[in-house]
Scaffold this motif. Structure first.
Motif, short mmCIF file in Angstrom:
data_model
loop_
_atom_site.label_atom_id
_atom_site.label_comp_id
_atom_site.label_asym_id
_atom_site.label_seq_id
_atom_site.Cartn_x
_atom_site.Cartn_y
_atom_site.Cartn_z
N LEU A 30 27.71 66.81 58.77
CA LEU A 30 28.51 65.41 58.45
C LEU A 30 29.94 65.58 57.99
O LEU A 30 30.39 64.50 57.74
CB LEU A 30 27.67 64.52 57.35
N GLY A 31 30.29 67.04 58.14
CA GLY A 31 31.90 67.14 57.92
C GLY A 31 32.29 67.46 56.48
O GLY A 31 33.48 67.62 56.05
N PHE A 32 31.10 67.85 55.54
CA PHE A 32 31.52 68.21 54.22
C PHE A 32 31.60 69.69 54.39
O PHE A 32 30.95 70.26 55.08
CB PHE A 32 30.13 68.11 53.29
N ILE A 33 32.54 70.26 53.36
CA ILE A 33 33.11 71.52 53.41
C ILE A 33 32.67 71.98 51.89
O ILE A 33 32.92 71.73 50.93
CB ILE A 33 34.64 71.71 53.58
N PRO A 34 31.77 73.29 51.86
CA PRO A 34 31.64 73.77 50.53
C PRO A 34 32.74 74.59 50.04
O PRO A 34 33.32 75.12 50.55
CB PRO A 34 30.47 74.96 50.93
N ILE A 35 33.24 74.14 48.89
CA ILE A 35 34.37 74.62 48.18
C ILE A 35 34.23 75.24 47.01
O ILE A 35 35.21 76.01 46.58
CB ILE A 35 35.31 73.25 48.06
N HIS A 36 33.04 75.30 46.23
CA HIS A 36 32.86 75.83 45.06
C HIS A 36 31.38 75.94 44.74
O HIS A 36 30.58 74.83 45.02
CB HIS A 36 33.44 75.27 43.91
N SER A 37 30.89 77.01 44.16
CA SER A 37 29.62 77.23 43.92
C SER A 37 29.46 77.84 42.57
O SER A 37 30.28 78.61 42.13
CB SER A 37 28.70 77.86 45.00
N TRP A 38 28.16 77.71 42.00
CA TRP A 38 28.20 78.34 40.50
C TRP A 38 26.66 78.21 40.23
O TRP A 38 25.79 77.52 40.97
CB TRP A 38 28.87 77.52 39.68
N SER A 39 26.43 78.71 38.95
CA SER A 39 25.06 78.59 38.42
C SER A 39 25.30 78.34 36.93
O SER A 39 26.45 78.85 36.16
CB SER A 39 24.26 79.90 38.42
N LEU A 40 24.35 77.70 36.33
CA LEU A 40 24.44 77.31 34.90
C LEU A 40 23.03 77.64 34.37
O LEU A 40 22.22 76.87 34.18
CB LEU A 40 24.64 75.96 34.56
N PRO A 41 22.92 78.84 33.90
CA PRO A 41 21.46 79.27 33.08
C PRO A 41 20.94 78.50 32.06
O PRO A 41 19.80 78.30 31.87
CB PRO A 41 21.81 80.74 32.63
N ASP A 42 21.90 77.71 31.19
CA ASP A 42 21.43 77.05 30.10
C ASP A 42 20.74 75.73 30.66
O ASP A 42 20.15 75.09 29.98
CB ASP A 42 22.58 76.57 29.18
N PHE A 43 21.07 75.27 32.05
CA PHE A 43 20.26 74.04 32.75
C PHE A 43 19.19 74.73 33.56
O PHE A 43 19.07 73.96 34.48
CB PHE A 43 21.47 73.38 32.99
N ASN A 44 18.91 75.71 33.44
CA ASN A 44 18.09 76.44 34.52
C ASN A 44 18.37 76.18 35.75
O ASN A 44 17.77 75.99 37.08
CB ASN A 44 16.69 75.83 34.41
N LEU A 45 19.73 76.27 35.93
CA LEU A 45 20.46 75.91 37.37
C LEU A 45 20.93 77.22 38.06
O LEU A 45 21.72 77.92 37.45
CB LEU A 45 21.82 74.97 36.98
N LYS A 46 20.24 77.47 39.10
CA LYS A 46 20.29 78.90 39.92
C LYS A 46 21.33 78.58 40.84
O LYS A 46 22.23 79.54 41.16
CB LYS A 46 18.91 79.37 40.26
N GLN A 47 21.40 77.43 41.46
CA GLN A 47 22.18 77.34 42.57
C GLN A 47 23.00 75.88 42.36
O GLN A 47 22.35 74.86 42.31
CB GLN A 47 21.88 77.34 44.02
N ALA A 48 24.36 75.78 42.54
CA ALA A 48 24.88 74.51 42.76
C ALA A 48 26.18 74.73 43.53
O ALA A 48 26.75 75.76 43.51
CB ALA A 48 25.29 73.95 41.25
N ALA A 49 26.60 73.76 44.30
CA ALA A 49 27.54 73.69 45.00
C ALA A 49 28.33 72.19 45.04
O ALA A 49 27.76 71.27 44.84
CB ALA A 49 27.23 74.19 46.57
N MET A 50 29.69 72.40 45.03
CA MET A 50 30.40 71.09 45.30
C MET A 50 31.03 71.09 46.80
O MET A 50 31.57 72.17 47.11
CB MET A 50 31.83 71.15 44.43
N LEU A 51 30.57 70.08 47.57
CA LEU A 51 31.07 69.89 48.79
C LEU A 51 32.10 69.17 49.01
O LEU A 51 32.40 67.88 48.00
CB LEU A 51 29.83 69.74 49.76
N TYR A 52 33.01 68.95 49.81
CA TYR A 52 34.21 67.89 49.98
C TYR A 52 34.20 67.55 51.52
O TYR A 52 34.14 68.28 52.27
CB TYR A 52 35.38 68.78 49.48
#
Length: 152
Positions: A30-52
């Motif tokens: 749909l035209g979104f571009i991944p621009i950043h990814s991260w994890s936050l162990p304190d929130f049990n977050l293994k994978q997260a991404a910001m798309l634009y």
């Protein structure tokens, strides 16, 4: 300063992905571009991404399904197809609602509108003709494709 004067724009919406990579891939179509990814162990977050999405100047934040991020409602259970919560749908302005629906179906979405819907929204002051279509993304969120219209 009042809150209404402090808000200067809309930045992003966030979703929890049942299939992280498939969800990212769908939104890339749909035209979104991944621009950043991260994890936050304190929130049990293994994978997260910001798309634009540059044409819309809109961000989408995607979290993996096990992240302990505050949300409305309960976690989706296995075999749940749909859970209603406060986020009802995501709406994109499109040139052609039916073509957008057909393309989304090619990318793995499920049909909700079975074609284009033409609706007139009427109140005592005016009527507004709306043309749209609706799909479930492969992840389950409802996406509305709305042909350009003015509510002013």
């Amino acid at each position: 300063m009042e809150l209404k004067d402090n808000i200067i724009g809309f930045h992003h919406y966030a979703i929890k992905a049942q299939d992280y990579y498939n969800t990212i891939h769908f939104y890339e179509q749909l035209g979104f571009i991944p621009i950043h990814s991260w994890s936050l162990p304190d929130f049990n977050l293994k994978q997260a991404a910001m798309l634009y999405q540059p044409k819309l100047n809109l961000y989408l934040e995607v979290f993996d399904k096990d992240a302990d991020i505050p949300t409305q409602g309960r976690k989706r259970q296995n075999n749940d197809e749909y859970i209603e919560n406060a986020l009802l749908h995501i709406c994109f302005i499109v040139k052609d609602a039916n073509l957008a629906r057909i393309d989304a179906l090619k990318f793995g979405a499920k049909d909700l509108s079975e074609g284009t819907l033409a609706i007139t929204l009427t109140n005592a002051n005016k009527s507004i003709a709306v043309t749209n279509s609706l799909v479930y993304s492969p992840n389950g969120e409802v996406i509305e494709f709305l042909e350009e219209v003015s509510f002013l």
